[in-house]
Design a protein around this motif. Structure first.
Motif, PDB file in Angstrom:
ATOM      1  N   HIS A 148     -10.895  11.174 -16.955  1.00  0.00           N
ATOM      2  CA  HIS A 148     -10.885   9.737 -17.245  1.00  0.00           C
ATOM      3  C   HIS A 148      -9.656   8.999 -16.735  1.00  0.00           C
ATOM      4  O   HIS A 148      -9.574   7.777 -16.880  1.00  0.00           O
ATOM      5  N   LYS A 198      -8.082  12.374 -33.967  1.00  0.00           N
ATOM      6  CA  LYS A 198      -7.149  11.525 -33.229  1.00  0.00           C
ATOM      7  C   LYS A 198      -6.177  10.827 -34.182  1.00  0.00           C
ATOM      8  O   LYS A 198      -6.363  10.851 -35.406  1.00  0.00           O
ATOM      9  N   ARG A 248     -20.813  17.316 -31.490  1.00  0.00           N
ATOM     10  CA  ARG A 248     -21.066  15.990 -30.913  1.00  0.00           C
ATOM     11  C   ARG A 248     -22.111  15.222 -31.717  1.00  0.00           C
ATOM     12  O   ARG A 248     -22.029  13.994 -31.846  1.00  0.00           O
ATOM     13  N   ASN A 253     -11.990   5.966 -32.375  1.00  0.00           N
ATOM     14  CA  ASN A 253     -13.239   6.492 -32.917  1.00  0.00           C
ATOM     15  C   ASN A 253     -13.058   7.867 -33.565  1.00  0.00           C
ATOM     16  O   ASN A 253     -13.977   8.667 -33.638  1.00  0.00           O
ATOM     17  N   TYR A 309      -7.536  14.414 -20.744  1.00  0.00           N
ATOM     18  CA  TYR A 309      -8.529  13.439 -20.267  1.00  0.00           C
ATOM     19  C   TYR A 309      -8.544  13.355 -18.739  1.00  0.00           C
ATOM     20  O   TYR A 309      -8.701  12.267 -18.181  1.00  0.00           O
ATOM     21  N   LEU A 352      -6.251   4.052 -23.861  1.00  0.00           N
ATOM     22  CA  LEU A 352      -6.621   5.312 -24.526  1.00  0.00           C
ATOM     23  C   LEU A 352      -5.419   6.259 -24.566  1.00  0.00           C
ATOM     24  O   LEU A 352      -5.120   6.885 -25.592  1.00  0.00           O
ATOM     25  N   THR A 395     -20.016   7.510 -28.863  1.00  0.00           N
ATOM     26  CA  THR A 395     -18.633   7.143 -28.539  1.00  0.00           C
ATOM     27  C   THR A 395     -18.245   5.797 -29.143  1.00  0.00           C
ATOM     28  O   THR A 395     -17.176   5.673 -29.752  1.00  0.00           O
ATOM     29  N   PHE A 419     -10.524   2.079 -18.886  1.00  0.00           N
ATOM     30  CA  PHE A 419     -10.204   2.200 -20.312  1.00  0.00           C
ATOM     31  C   PHE A 419      -9.103   3.224 -20.580  1.00  0.00           C
ATOM     32  O   PHE A 419      -8.666   3.379 -21.718  1.00  0.00           O
ATOM     33  N   ASN A 447     -14.607   1.258 -30.337  1.00  0.00           N
ATOM     34  CA  ASN A 447     -15.003   2.058 -29.183  1.00  0.00           C
ATOM     35  C   ASN A 447     -13.887   3.040 -28.820  1.00  0.00           C
ATOM     36  O   ASN A 447     -14.154   4.155 -28.370  1.00  0.00           O
ATOM     37  N   ARG A 448     -12.634   2.599 -28.991  1.00  0.00           N
ATOM     38  CA  ARG A 448     -11.492   3.454 -28.632  1.00  0.00           C
ATOM     39  C   ARG A 448     -11.031   4.288 -29.818  1.00  0.00           C
ATOM     40  O   ARG A 448     -10.880   5.499 -29.720  1.00  0.00           O
ATOM     41  N   ARG A 455     -18.313   8.983 -36.828  1.00  0.00           N
ATOM     42  CA  ARG A 455     -17.984   7.660 -36.290  1.00  0.00           C
ATOM     43  C   ARG A 455     -18.839   6.567 -36.931  1.00  0.00           C
ATOM     44  O   ARG A 455     -18.347   5.476 -37.219  1.00  0.00           O
ATOM     45  N   HIS A 503     -12.638  13.739 -31.168  1.00  0.00           N
ATOM     46  CA  HIS A 503     -13.044  14.200 -29.842  1.00  0.00           C
ATOM     47  C   HIS A 503     -13.759  15.526 -30.017  1.00  0.00           C
ATOM     48  O   HIS A 503     -13.342  16.349 -30.834  1.00  0.00           O
TER      49      HIS A 503
HETATM   50  P1  IDP Z   1     -16.457  10.933 -26.102  1.00  0.00           P
HETATM   51  O1  IDP Z   1     -15.117  11.002 -26.795  1.00  0.00           O
HETATM   52  O2  IDP Z   1     -17.543  10.429 -27.021  1.00  0.00           O
HETATM   53  O3  IDP Z   1     -16.832  12.207 -25.389  1.00  0.00           O
HETATM   54  P2  IDP Z   1     -15.752   9.761 -23.501  1.00  0.00           P
HETATM   55  O4  IDP Z   1     -16.703   8.950 -22.662  1.00  0.00           O
HETATM   56  O5  IDP Z   1     -15.398  11.133 -23.028  1.00  0.00           O
HETATM   57  O6  IDP Z   1     -16.343   9.786 -24.989  1.00  0.00           O
HETATM   58  O7  IDP Z   1     -14.419   8.887 -23.645  1.00  0.00           O
HETATM   59  C1  IDP Z   1     -13.261   9.458 -24.161  1.00  0.00           C
HETATM   60  C2  IDP Z   1     -12.630   8.500 -25.137  1.00  0.00           C
HETATM   61  O8  IDP Z   1     -12.191   7.336 -24.436  1.00  0.00           O
HETATM   62  C3  IDP Z   1     -13.556   7.966 -26.221  1.00  0.00           C
HETATM   63  O9  IDP Z   1     -13.696   8.841 -27.312  1.00  0.00           O
HETATM   64  C4  IDP Z   1     -12.867   6.679 -26.618  1.00  0.00           C
HETATM   65  O10 IDP Z   1     -11.736   6.937 -27.480  1.00  0.00           O
HETATM   66  C5  IDP Z   1     -12.338   6.200 -25.270  1.00  0.00           C
HETATM   67  N1  IDP Z   1     -13.298   5.292 -24.610  1.00  0.00           N
HETATM   68  C6  IDP Z   1     -14.382   5.638 -23.905  1.00  0.00           C
HETATM   69  N2  IDP Z   1     -15.018   4.560 -23.417  1.00  0.00           N
HETATM   70  C7  IDP Z   1     -14.298   3.508 -23.810  1.00  0.00           C
HETATM   71  C8  IDP Z   1     -14.429   2.104 -23.609  1.00  0.00           C
HETATM   72  O11 IDP Z   1     -15.353   1.615 -22.951  1.00  0.00           O
HETATM   73  N3  IDP Z   1     -13.489   1.327 -24.210  1.00  0.00           N
HETATM   74  C9  IDP Z   1     -12.459   1.835 -24.924  1.00  0.00           C
HETATM   75  N4  IDP Z   1     -12.292   3.158 -25.123  1.00  0.00           N
HETATM   76  C10 IDP Z   1     -13.194   3.982 -24.580  1.00  0.00           C
END
Ligand code: IDP
Length: 136
Positions: free
Chosen positions: A53, A10, A86, A113, A50, A62, A92, A58, A110-111, A103, A116
């Protein structure tokens, strides 16, 4: 079983100069890079990537984040590549990700990170077709 997965390094990974570090972790594990591209995506591409999502609270920040600068998209191949990536990526929420993971070792958000990785064979198929439509 050898399979393929879609990985994103990212925009935080590119900004922080961690592309080489992260790619080398995948390569050292034994995964092969079969396609790779650096690009800056727009909001429409973020929405497609995404799709599951887009309605979550969030998502707006993102979307802002993943479109904020160049990222590196890659297809990695190897035994159980989806699960292996993974595991290497870690949880995450980077604050809670285990030490030894990308990570866990390199991020604190959390964001933002860093990475992907596709979360299922169906997601991998859809994401590889989205990012690399000409790859066979
Ligand atoms: P993943 O990337 O570990 O598969 P996902 O749940 O698919 O996680 O979420 C996609 C992306 O959205 C995460 O990698 C992260 O960048 C962001 N994200 C997920 N949950 C949160 C949150 O609660 N707060 C902020 N960003 C989040």
């Amino acid at each position: 079983m050898s399979e393929r997965t879609l990985v994103l390094l990212k925009p935080d990974a590119v900004r922080r100069g961690l592309v080489g570090e992260i790619l080398s972790r995948y390569e050292r594990k034994g995964l092969s890079i079969v396609a790779m591209e650096m690009r800056t995506i727009d909001g429409a591409m973020a929405d497609q990537h995404y799709a599951e999502h887009v309605d979550k609270p969030f998502y707006p920040p993102l979307r802002e984040f993943v479109t904020s600068g160049p990222l590196v998209a890659a297809v990695l191949e190897g035994d159980d590549a989806i699960e292996v990536v993974r595991l290497l990526n870690g949880a995450t929420d980077a604050r809670k990700a285990a030490a030894g993971t990308i990570r866990g070792d390199l991020a604190l958000s959390n964001r933002e990170n860093l990475v992907h990785g596709s979360d299922s064979p169906e997601a991998a198929k859809r994401e590889i077709a989205l990012w690399f439509p000409n790859l066979h």
